[in-house]
Design an enzyme around this catalytic site. Structure first.
Site, PDB file in Angstrom:
ATOM      1  N   LYS A   1       0.837  -1.197   0.000  1.00 56.39           N
ATOM      2  CA  LYS A   1       0.000   0.000   0.000  1.00 56.39           C
ATOM      3  C   LYS A   1       0.877   1.255   0.000  1.00 56.39           C
ATOM      4  CE  LYS A   1      -3.528  -2.728   0.629  1.00 56.39           C
ATOM      5  NZ  LYS A   1      -3.728  -3.542  -0.568  1.00 56.39           N
ATOM      6  N   ASP A   2       0.223   2.385  -0.316  1.00 56.36           N
ATOM      7  CA  ASP A   2       0.918   3.657  -0.335  1.00 56.36           C
ATOM      8  C   ASP A   2       1.536   3.968   1.014  1.00 56.36           C
ATOM      9  OD1 ASP A   2      -1.453   3.794  -2.303  1.00 56.36           O
ATOM     10  OD2 ASP A   2      -0.127   5.408  -2.975  1.00 56.36           O
ATOM     11  N   LYS A   3       2.638   4.707   0.993  1.00 52.58           N
ATOM     12  CA  LYS A   3       3.253   5.164   2.238  1.00 52.58           C
ATOM     13  C   LYS A   3       2.490   6.354   2.802  1.00 52.58           C
ATOM     14  CE  LYS A   3       7.359   7.250   4.269  1.00 52.58           C
ATOM     15  NZ  LYS A   3       8.747   7.723   4.073  1.00 52.58           N
TER      16      LYS A   3
END
Length: 855
Positions: free
Chosen positions: A401-403
């Site tokens: 997932k995105d940071k």
């Protein structure tokens, strides 16, 4: 007075596509100019006239993109969308909507969608309650309780099966309690097992039996290379818990040189392994199981008989008993040996591959929900591995997932002897750093929160999800009318968006990951090492100091001492150099010490770059409304998954289409498992004039470069090959001596249509006030989102669900018509007018005024 960035000047000189003329003009707004000042702490200059080594692939010259901006030392300033082939739009006729993406972490919420289509949310922060069945268990979770039920069923009948009335004279009363508890037993060692064994064994021996049972049917793995748990000189078995203290004089008989002959070897039923050492999955260190527990001497034959029957009944055949023959009987009586059964029983040894690694009759994995805030997936897993005292390879996820944002997903843990309560306590720092009250009233440490535990039979693997649901809030939206917002959103809803690989795929630093990938594909090992170790503008000072310690001072020890452990690739290379005594000639060997999935991330980034560039070329040539002659489509409906991804690697290869940085978090360091169905490569065909009416633009696919893919027909196919040749690659040969860099390729649909999409317009004044709420905050009782109907600024909140292979930032790009790179959006935030109305900013201004008054 602010000055326009050189990059904007280059935009003017670059002869853009006619479709983009209006967009390029709109991009040169006052806001962009202000943003430029915020982005550049040091003045950037155009590339010097003297030759400067380009950090971008040679094919960059074919992109019709502006030249990159360099600082005086030759470092690239920033990577922009056009540098990675992102340039076109579906809704090119819809006006630009200015807005800021990810201004706050809660402006970008991500929720995983599992294979059943269920959106994952954090449901409870409380400690798991093992004595209660989960009434909301999914069918898969319910299936995982079969092993537990196999343990409880025989225990219900323990009293009738016990023949010695004098030994278990109080058993009828106990039976009622046991039967009442059996319904709620949901823990590896119910307390009633202790109570049932008390008539036969001392507390010390019961504790040993409990330890043996919780270890499970497999002997614990130790780092003594198979020397532990052997017969000592006096003939007594060395306890497995002390076997690691020091190596014994001789290896056991089933060790090296006599593989497969011990109980855990190849011939043992139910525990077959690879390589002859035996054991589930052929794990190293597997040996004959000589673990046993000896009872105290028992003089009564009836008591010994009762113990035999009680163990057989209580543990459903998993444990077996026998009279100890290694020591002579005394006046005090004979000892009884308790050990794991060789023949199994229900779920015991030989009970099947799935149950081979279970501890205490429970499945070998624990699944839980992870919410992370401003942490990338691998960083979060590394933090958990330290908290749980396990190898990071024991943790796996279905997708990264995105940071920058708040993301929720499921994680699996190979639990060894841990229970769900253990994991909850360790992950939350209970008993050391935090109290129960702190855990349940404050946010998780370092942006990590775990919840909602279940025992499961198998681990998660990359790709085991249907997609992701997003709640995204665009701040400081500036648009001419609500109608423009509706037009832009309806364009995405009905026409989709270009399925570009987003900027996350190419890294956030000034060194392009796809350039490193190209160097690996061309076997330019020294160049790849140089790019990885190179100083990057704007990096954390500790990392810069570590790089300079090596690159400038040549001090390897100091560089390693300064380099943070989170900087994985660089540390691996430097540690390899240290092992080689400072010799840097074996660059390929140094690169091989980088985790495989991180190395493949570089290569896949190059594939993604090529795909982006050719898709942009295709959109410029034929538009984004309908198929064209020469386009590729799948030849059968089943050739791709729902999201239009189809890898052409065989089952042993590693490419998995995944959200964001696909390959960074391959589970447990093992190659992803594939479907048990025989693998077949997807069949594709090139569209002719007669095929066009039978297909839509959503059927059109584009290959990622590899040995087994077909190129588009007509001019586009030749353009694709020319692009690869410009980078020094042979379009017909992607085999490499290093097998991991041999690319099979894959296909990906050029447009993506959201599964669900809705939007709303909100008003706010203070940018620090959340307009969406993370699950953890809601469960902690924090204030709910508070839009201000009379606020000064406009926000656009978008709720959409995308497939696994799609990037939400690329969907938002269709709305904003603005650069989505993290550094650009950070600049917009700094220059945004709403920052003047932050509560903290007002306090700072008041403090400053008071200070001036004192002066």
């Amino acid at each position: 007075m602010s000055t326009a960035r050189p990059r904007e000047e280059d935009d003017q000189a670059a002869a853009p596509s006619p479709k983009r003329t209006k967009l390029d003009e709109e991009a040169k707004t006052g806001e962009d100019v202000e943003m430029a000042d915020a982005l550049q702490s040091a003045e950037a200059v155009p590339a010097p006239e003297k030759a400067v080594e380009s950090l971008l692939p040679p094919s960059h010259s074919l992109l019709n993109a502006p030249n990159p901006v360099y600082t005086p030392d030759g470092s690239m300033q920033r990577i922009m969308e056009t540098d990675v082939g992102i340039s076109e739009y579906v809704g090119h006729d819809v006006p630009q909507i200015n807005g800021i993406i990810k201004q706050r972490f809660t402006d970008f919420l991500v929720f995983e969608v599992d294979l059943d289509g269920k959106v994952i949310h954090v449901k409870s922060l409380d400690s798991p309650e093992p004595t209660k069945k989960d009434a909301d268990s999914t069918p898969a979770e319910s299936a995982d309780t079969e092993n537990k039920e196999a343990l409880s069923k025989p225990e219900d009948s323990e009293a009738p099966s016990t023949s010695n009335a004098s030994v278990v004279s109080n058993e009828p009363a106990k039976t009622e309690v046991a039967q009442d508890q059996t319904i709620q037993d949901d823990e590896p060692w119910p307390e009633r097992l202790t109570e049932s064994l008390k008539p036969f064994l001392s507390e010390e021996v019961i504790a040993q039996v409990k330890g043996l049972y919780l270890e499970g049917p497999e002997p614990p793995f130790v780092s003594d290379s198979g020397w532990g748990s052997r017969q000592s000189k006096d003939g007594e078995t060395v306890d497995s818990s002390t076997a690691t203290a020091a190596p014994q004089e001789e290896p056991e008989e089933s060790g090296r040189g006599k593989r497969g002959r011990g109980r855990g070897g190849r011939g043992d039923r139910g525990d077959r392994g690879r390589g002859g050492r035996g054991g589930r999955h052929g794990r190293p260190g597997q040996r004959e199981d000589k673990r046993k527990v000896l009872s105290d001497p028992i003089s009564s034959k009836e008591t010994r008989t009762g113990l035999h029957q009680a163990v057989r009944t209580l543990f459903g055949g998993k444990l077996e008993t026998e009279t100890d023959t290694t020591t002579p009987a005394t006046d005090e009586g004979s000892r009884i040996v308790i050990k794991w059964s060789r023949s199994g029983g229900s779920g015991g040894r030989g009970g099947g591959r799935d149950r081979g690694g279970e501890r205490g009759g429970y499945p070998p994995y624990i699944h839980f929900t992870l919410q992370k805030t401003n942490r990338d997936t691998q960083d979060a897993l590394a933090h958990l591995s330290r908290s749980l005292h396990c190898n990071v390879k024991d943790l796996s996820v279905a997708g990264t997932k995105d940071k920058r944002g708040v993301t929720v997903q499921r994680v699996s843990l190979r639990r060894a002897n841990k229970t769900v309560e253990d994991v909850w306590k360790m992950a939350n720092g209970f008993g050391g750093r935090r109290t129960i009250e702190e855990i349940l009233s404050k946010r998780g440490e370092r942006g990590i929160r775990v919840a909602d535990f279940n025992y499961r039979r198998a681990s998660l693997e990359l790709g085991m999800l249907k997609g992701n649901a997003f709640v995204i809030t665009l701040r400081n939206v500036q648009v001419d009318s609500q109608d423009t917002i509706d037009r832009a959103m309806n364009t995405i809803k009905t026409k989709g968006f270009i399925n570009y690989y987003g900027m996350q795929r190419f890294g956030t630093a000034a060194i392009p990951t796809h350039s490193i990938g190209l160097a690996l594909l061309k076997s330019e090992w020294q160049k790849a090492v140089s790019l990885i170790l190179r100083v990057r503008p704007g990096e954390h000072p500790d990392v810069t100091a570590a790089r300079n310690a090596w690159l400038i001072d040549g001090d390897l020890d100091r560089a390693l001492a300064l380099m943070p452990r989170r900087v994985v690739a660089e540390r691996c290379i430097l540690e390899s150099f240290k092992k080689q005594g400072g010799d840097t000639r074996n660059a390929m060997g140094a690169l091989s010490t980088i985790p495989r999935n991180l190395r493949l991330m570089y290569v896949h980034a190059y594939q993604s770059y090529v795909w982006n560039a050719i898709v942009s070329e295709r959109i410029r040539m034929h538009g984004a409304e309908r198929p064209a002659v020469g386009d590729l489509v799948f030849d059968t409906d089943a050739a791709a998954n729902d999201d239009g991804e189809a890898a052409v690697e065989g089952p042993d290869d590693d490419l998995v289409a995944e959200e964001n940085k696909d390959d960074e978090s391959a589970p447990a360091g093992r190659a992803p498992k594939r479907s048990r169905k025989p693998w077949e490569p997807p069949r594709v065909k090139v569209l002719g004039e007669a095929d066009l009416d039978a297909h839509t633009i959503f059927d059109v696919i584009m290959p990622l470069p590899g040995r087994d893919v077909s190129f588009p027909g007509s001019t586009l196919g030749e353009r694709y090959k020319a692009f690869l040749r410009a980078d020094g690659l042979d379009p017909e040969n992607f085999e490499r001596k290093q097998k991991e860099y041999s690319l099979g390729g894959s296909y990906r649909k050029i447009l993506h249509l959201p599964r669900e999409l809705s939007w709303s317009v909100l008003r706010y004044t203070d940018p620090d006030v959340a307009l969406a709420q993370a699950d953890e905050d809601a469960l902690l009782g924090f204030d709910a989102p508070a839009p201000d109907a009379g606020g000064r600024f406009t926000a656009l909140q978008v709720r959409l669900t995308l497939g696994t292979a799609a990037y939400a930032t690329m969907a938002l790009r269709e709305v904003t018509k603005t650069e989505t790179s993290a550094h650009f959006q950070s600049g917009l935030t700094l220059a945004s007018e709403d920052q003047k109305f932050r509560a903290g900013a007002e306090a700072d201004a008041d403090a400053e005024a008071e200070g001036e008054g004192v002066k």
